[in-house]
Enzyme design. Structure first.
Site, short mmCIF file in Angstrom:
data_model
loop_
_atom_site.label_atom_id
_atom_site.label_comp_id
_atom_site.label_asym_id
_atom_site.label_seq_id
_atom_site.Cartn_x
_atom_site.Cartn_y
_atom_site.Cartn_z
N LYS A 214 -16.83 -29.08 5.37
CA LYS A 214 -15.83 -29.86 4.62
C LYS A 214 -14.86 -30.57 5.56
O LYS A 214 -14.59 -30.09 6.65
CB LYS A 214 -15.02 -28.92 3.71
CG LYS A 214 -15.82 -28.36 2.57
CD LYS A 214 -14.97 -27.45 1.71
CE LYS A 214 -14.72 -26.13 2.42
NZ LYS A 214 -13.94 -25.18 1.63
N HIS B 227 -1.54 -15.82 4.12
CA HIS B 227 -2.02 -15.66 5.50
C HIS B 227 -0.95 -14.97 6.36
O HIS B 227 -1.26 -14.11 7.17
CB HIS B 227 -2.37 -17.02 6.12
CG HIS B 227 -3.53 -17.71 5.46
ND1 HIS B 227 -3.50 -19.02 5.08
CD2 HIS B 227 -4.77 -17.25 5.12
CE1 HIS B 227 -4.66 -19.36 4.55
NE2 HIS B 227 -5.44 -18.31 4.56
N ARG C 182 -7.60 -10.55 -1.98
CA ARG C 182 -6.71 -10.91 -3.10
C ARG C 182 -7.16 -10.22 -4.39
O ARG C 182 -8.08 -9.41 -4.37
CB ARG C 182 -6.68 -12.42 -3.28
CG ARG C 182 -5.83 -13.10 -2.25
CD ARG C 182 -6.10 -14.57 -2.17
NE ARG C 182 -7.43 -14.80 -1.61
CZ ARG C 182 -7.88 -16.00 -1.26
NH1 ARG C 182 -7.13 -17.04 -1.42
NH2 ARG C 182 -9.09 -16.13 -0.75
N SER D 55 -5.41 -21.51 -0.13
CA SER D 55 -5.21 -22.82 0.50
C SER D 55 -5.68 -23.94 -0.43
O SER D 55 -5.09 -25.02 -0.47
CB SER D 55 -5.98 -22.90 1.82
OG SER D 55 -5.46 -22.00 2.74
P1 ADP Z 1 -11.96 -18.70 4.76
O1 ADP Z 1 -12.40 -20.12 4.56
O2 ADP Z 1 -12.60 -18.04 5.93
O3 ADP Z 1 -11.96 -17.84 3.54
P2 ADP Z 1 -9.10 -18.89 4.50
O4 ADP Z 1 -8.20 -19.62 5.41
O5 ADP Z 1 -9.21 -19.35 3.10
O6 ADP Z 1 -10.48 -18.87 5.25
O7 ADP Z 1 -8.70 -17.36 4.49
C1 ADP Z 1 -8.69 -16.60 5.66
C2 ADP Z 1 -8.49 -15.14 5.31
O8 ADP Z 1 -7.22 -14.98 4.70
C3 ADP Z 1 -9.50 -14.60 4.31
O9 ADP Z 1 -9.75 -13.25 4.62
C4 ADP Z 1 -8.79 -14.70 3.01
O10 ADP Z 1 -9.25 -13.72 2.08
C5 ADP Z 1 -7.37 -14.40 3.43
N1 ADP Z 1 -6.41 -14.97 2.51
C6 ADP Z 1 -6.31 -16.23 2.05
N2 ADP Z 1 -5.29 -16.35 1.16
C7 ADP Z 1 -4.76 -15.12 1.06
C8 ADP Z 1 -3.69 -14.57 0.29
N3 ADP Z 1 -3.01 -15.30 -0.59
N4 ADP Z 1 -3.41 -13.27 0.45
C9 ADP Z 1 -4.14 -12.54 1.31
N5 ADP Z 1 -5.15 -12.97 2.04
C10 ADP Z 1 -5.45 -14.24 1.93
#
Ligand code: ADP
Length: 168
Positions: free
Chosen positions: A42, A18, A91, A129
């Site tokens: 969730k 992030h 990713r 996450s």
């Molecule tokens: P969501 O539940 O909306 O997917 P996340 O918090 O999991 O929310 O992710 C938010 C954004 O950050 C998404 O666009 C996701 O693809 C991106 N993201 C999550 N982890 C990574 C990572 N390791 N590298 C790049 N982008 C990421």
């Protein structure tokens, strides 16, 4: 006109992935709002207030990035904020189809808002996450997955979860 982008997500917890996307977006846009969505079904590990604090600490070095919480439709929030761009991270594999679908729906809802996809750094291309939560809840080391300022938030949330589970 100042170019504002919304970087939406769950950020439960925020990771190096992030941070990487927030840093890349901060270079491309005048202003970036990290928007924590709170309408997920969730139960999160971190409360939204904890996620705000953790993200604010994580992007403290980026003066044009701030953190907000939003509920409801992302497109409604984006328009309300006066933003024309949504930033999402991509990713290694899996993300594309899901993100493509969401972007198509969002475009139908608000044709003038563009979804912008930024590719993550190689090192973080398998980081999520969900993985961080699983490792942390099992007592594993997450220091290479989560920025140092975020660690205390994850550790205290994990402790709270264990206590809650022990009490049944
Ligand atoms: P969501 O539940 O909306 O997917 P996340 O918090 O999991 O929310 O992710 C938010 C954004 O950050 C998404 O666009 C996701 O693809 C991106 N993201 C999550 N982890 C990574 C990572 N390791 N590298 C790049 N982008 C990421």
């Amino acid at each position: 006109m100042r170019k504002l982008a919304i970087y939406p997500g769950t950020f439960d917890p925020p990771t190096f992935g992030h941070l990487d996307i927030a840093e890349r977006a901060s270079v491309l846009f005048d202003e970036v709002v990290i928007a924590i969505g709170v309408n997920s079904a969730k139960t999160p590990l971190l409360s939204s207030a904890e996620r705000v604090d953790a993200l604010e600490a994580m992007v403290a070095h980026l003066p044009n990035v701030r953190v907000e919480v939003f509920g409801g439709l992302l497109m409604d929030y984006t328009v309300k904020m006066g933003a024309r761009s949504i930033v999402r991270g991509l990713r290694a594999v899996g993300d594309f189809e899901y993100e493509f679908q969401i972007a198509m729906v969002n475009r139908r809802l608000q044709p003038q808002v563009e979804s912008v996809f930024l590719m993550t750094k190689w090192d973080y291309s398998y980081l999520s996450s969900t993985i961080v939560k699983e490792v942390a809840l099992l007592g594993g080391d997450i220091t290479e997955m989560v920025p140092e300022v975020v660690l205390p938030f994850v550790h205290s949330a994990v402790e709270r979860t264990h206590i809650r589970r022990a009490l049944g």
